[in-house]
Design a protein around this motif. Structure first.
Motif, PDB file in Angstrom:
ATOM      1  N   THR A  86       0.846  -1.187   0.000  1.00 30.34           N
ATOM      2  CA  THR A  86       0.000   0.000   0.000  1.00 30.34           C
ATOM      3  C   THR A  86       0.885   1.243   0.000  1.00 30.34           C
ATOM      4  N   CYS A  87       0.370   2.341  -0.538  1.00 25.19           N
ATOM      5  CA  CYS A  87       1.129   3.586  -0.670  1.00 25.19           C
ATOM      6  C   CYS A  87       0.502   4.648   0.231  1.00 25.19           C
ATOM      7  N   SER A  88       1.293   5.159   1.187  1.00 28.38           N
ATOM      8  CA  SER A  88       0.785   6.188   2.101  1.00 28.38           C
ATOM      9  C   SER A  88       0.624   7.529   1.402  1.00 28.38           C
ATOM     10  N   GLU A  89       1.442   7.818   0.381  1.00 30.65           N
ATOM     11  CA  GLU A  89       1.327   9.082  -0.345  1.00 30.65           C
ATOM     12  C   GLU A  89       0.024   9.137  -1.134  1.00 30.65           C
ATOM     13  N   CYS A  90      -0.348   8.022  -1.758  1.00 27.24           N
ATOM     14  CA  CYS A  90      -1.631   7.957  -2.473  1.00 27.24           C
ATOM     15  C   CYS A  90      -2.789   8.134  -1.500  1.00 27.24           C
ATOM     16  N   GLU A  91      -2.643   7.583  -0.298  1.00 31.54           N
ATOM     17  CA  GLU A  91      -3.696   7.710   0.706  1.00 31.54           C
ATOM     18  C   GLU A  91      -3.834   9.159   1.177  1.00 31.54           C
ATOM     19  N   ARG A  92      -2.724   9.862   1.346  1.00 28.49           N
ATOM     20  CA  ARG A  92      -2.785  11.265   1.779  1.00 28.49           C
ATOM     21  C   ARG A  92      -3.419  12.152   0.705  1.00 28.49           C
ATOM     22  N   GLN A  93      -3.177  11.837  -0.545  1.00 30.96           N
ATOM     23  CA  GLN A  93      -3.696  12.678  -1.620  1.00 30.96           C
ATOM     24  C   GLN A  93      -5.175  12.427  -1.891  1.00 30.96           C
ATOM     25  N   THR A  94      -5.608  11.179  -1.800  1.00 32.53           N
ATOM     26  CA  THR A  94      -6.985  10.833  -2.168  1.00 32.53           C
ATOM     27  C   THR A  94      -7.871  10.501  -0.976  1.00 32.53           C
ATOM     28  N   GLY A  95      -7.275  10.192   0.167  1.00 34.02           N
ATOM     29  CA  GLY A  95      -8.069   9.783   1.318  1.00 34.02           C
ATOM     30  C   GLY A  95      -8.514   8.336   1.255  1.00 34.02           C
ATOM     31  N   LEU A  96      -8.051   7.592   0.262  1.00 29.96           N
ATOM     32  CA  LEU A  96      -8.400   6.179   0.095  1.00 29.96           C
ATOM     33  C   LEU A  96      -7.144   5.329   0.184  1.00 29.96           C
ATOM     34  N   THR A  97      -7.346   4.094   0.601  1.00 33.62           N
ATOM     35  CA  THR A  97      -6.229   3.150   0.699  1.00 33.62           C
ATOM     36  C   THR A  97      -6.151   2.321  -0.574  1.00 33.62           C
ATOM     37  N   TYR A  98      -5.036   2.390  -1.239  1.00 37.80           N
ATOM     38  CA  TYR A  98      -4.828   1.632  -2.467  1.00 37.80           C
ATOM     39  C   TYR A  98      -3.961   0.415  -2.153  1.00 37.80           C
ATOM     40  N   MET A  99      -4.404  -0.750  -2.618  1.00 37.66           N
ATOM     41  CA  MET A  99      -3.643  -1.985  -2.453  1.00 37.66           C
ATOM     42  C   MET A  99      -3.056  -2.369  -3.814  1.00 37.66           C
ATOM     43  N   PHE A 100      -1.757  -2.603  -3.851  1.00 38.67           N
ATOM     44  CA  PHE A 100      -1.073  -2.978  -5.080  1.00 38.67           C
ATOM     45  C   PHE A 100      -0.483  -4.378  -4.918  1.00 38.67           C
ATOM     46  N   GLN A 101      -0.447  -5.111  -5.995  1.00 33.97           N
ATOM     47  CA  GLN A 101       0.090  -6.471  -5.985  1.00 33.97           C
ATOM     48  C   GLN A 101       1.066  -6.646  -7.128  1.00 33.97           C
ATOM     49  N   SER A 102       2.103  -7.421  -6.875  1.00 36.01           N
ATOM     50  CA  SER A 102       3.037  -7.752  -7.947  1.00 36.01           C
ATOM     51  C   SER A 102       2.398  -8.766  -8.892  1.00 36.01           C
ATOM     52  N   GLN A 103       2.982  -8.917 -10.062  1.00 36.03           N
ATOM     53  CA  GLN A 103       2.431  -9.790 -11.090  1.00 36.03           C
ATOM     54  C   GLN A 103       3.235 -11.079 -11.180  1.00 36.03           C
ATOM     55  N   ALA A 104       2.543 -12.203 -11.040  1.00 37.31           N
ATOM     56  CA  ALA A 104       3.195 -13.509 -11.166  1.00 37.31           C
ATOM     57  C   ALA A 104       3.128 -13.987 -12.614  1.00 37.31           C
ATOM     58  N   PRO A 105       4.128 -14.688 -13.105  1.00 33.80           N
ATOM     59  CA  PRO A 105       4.062 -15.228 -14.466  1.00 33.80           C
ATOM     60  C   PRO A 105       2.965 -16.271 -14.582  1.00 33.80           C
ATOM     61  N   HIS A 106       2.393 -16.360 -15.751  1.00 31.39           N
ATOM     62  CA  HIS A 106       1.317 -17.320 -15.986  1.00 31.39           C
ATOM     63  C   HIS A 106       1.859 -18.750 -15.926  1.00 31.39           C
ATOM     64  N   GLY A 107       0.983 -19.669 -15.473  1.00 29.62           N
ATOM     65  CA  GLY A 107       1.354 -21.068 -15.437  1.00 29.62           C
ATOM     66  C   GLY A 107       1.363 -21.684 -16.829  1.00 29.62           C
ATOM     67  N   LEU A 108       1.935 -22.859 -16.926  1.00 32.89           N
ATOM     68  CA  LEU A 108       2.014 -23.534 -18.224  1.00 32.89           C
ATOM     69  C   LEU A 108       0.625 -23.883 -18.732  1.00 32.89           C
ATOM     70  N   LEU A 109      -0.221 -24.452 -17.876  1.00 32.02           N
ATOM     71  CA  LEU A 109      -1.598 -24.797 -18.205  1.00 32.02           C
ATOM     72  C   LEU A 109      -2.502 -24.238 -17.119  1.00 32.02           C
ATOM     73  N   ALA A 110      -3.667 -23.753 -17.524  1.00 33.43           N
ATOM     74  CA  ALA A 110      -4.599 -23.187 -16.560  1.00 33.43           C
ATOM     75  C   ALA A 110      -5.143 -24.277 -15.640  1.00 33.43           C
TER      76      ALA A 110
END
Length: 219
Positions: free
Chosen positions: A152-176
């Motif tokens: 989460t980013c505290s600067e984004c929260e101070r500017q907008t008043g909302l809590t933003y949750m960010f996630q890293s991106q995992a590579p796709h699996g070989l088969l779904a």
């Protein structure tokens, strides 16, 4: 700081509620599909009834000549036992992967040191499980559990008043929806086409190694 923690807690509670609702909807969908499959199976493979016209005359005009069973007095009574074949349930992923296999946890971090909005004042608050794969190394199998970071980013929260949750991106699996990894797939293909090793023999070897997969899934 306390307000920041409360906002994170509220966001996690909201995500948990949404996930529970999604799980409930998926269960309802599965139940509906199971009912449809049962209906179609019964319609295709069930017993069919043949309609006979009640006004139709019996053979030679005598009723009961061929419709009633003949009793001779010497006829022995026979008992018939109806055997119903019960189909075994398909193995779940937990049943196919042995709990004795070694486990390796892999955490996919954020690619950059800044949040997607360009702020550097952000904090890692946890991780999320994505999937698990059965990997192959010469002589052994192991399970790789893949996680992604959540921040989460505290600067984004101070500017907008909302809590933003960010996630890293995992590579796709070989088969779904499959625990098959690239290393295991390469091993199966190599043994099949270079060593002419049949799939049923590979299936037995994988089962002994701790991965109970069917020959159909390998093909």
């Amino acid at each position: 700081m306390a307000k920041h923690v409360k906002n994170i807690e509220a966001e996690l509670i909201r995500q948990n509620t949404e996930l529970k609702q999604e799980v409930h909807e998926l269960k309802q969908t599965i139940l509906l599909l199971e009912e449809q499959v049962a209906f179609l199976t019964k319609k295709i493979y069930g017993q069919s009834s043949e309609r006979i016209n009640s006004d139709q005359l019996s053979l030679f005009g005598q009723s009961g000549v061929f419709t009633e069973p003949e009793q001779t007095g010497n006829q022995s009574e026979e008992t018939y036992q109806v055997i119903t074949k019960i189909r075994s349930k398909k193995k779940t992923r937990k049943q196919t992967i042995s709990p004795d296999l070694p486990v390796q946890d892999v955490l996919i971090p954020f690619d950059a040191s800044q949040c997607p909005h360009g702020h550097s004042d952000w904090l890692i608050v946890g991780k999320k499980f994505v999937r698990q794969e059965v990997c192959y190394e010469p002589g052994r199998l192991y399970v790789k559990r893949i996680y992604i970071e959540t921040g989460t980013c505290s600067e984004c929260e101070r500017q907008t008043g909302l809590t933003y949750m960010f996630q890293s991106q995992a590579p796709h699996g070989l088969l779904a929806h499959s625990p098959l990894s690239a290393s295991l797939a390469a091993h199966v293909i190599s043994d099949k086409f270079l060593l002419d090793l049949p799939l049923y023999r590979q299936q037995r070897a994988l089962k002994q190694g701790g991965f109970n997969v069917s020959e159909g899934d390998l093909s």
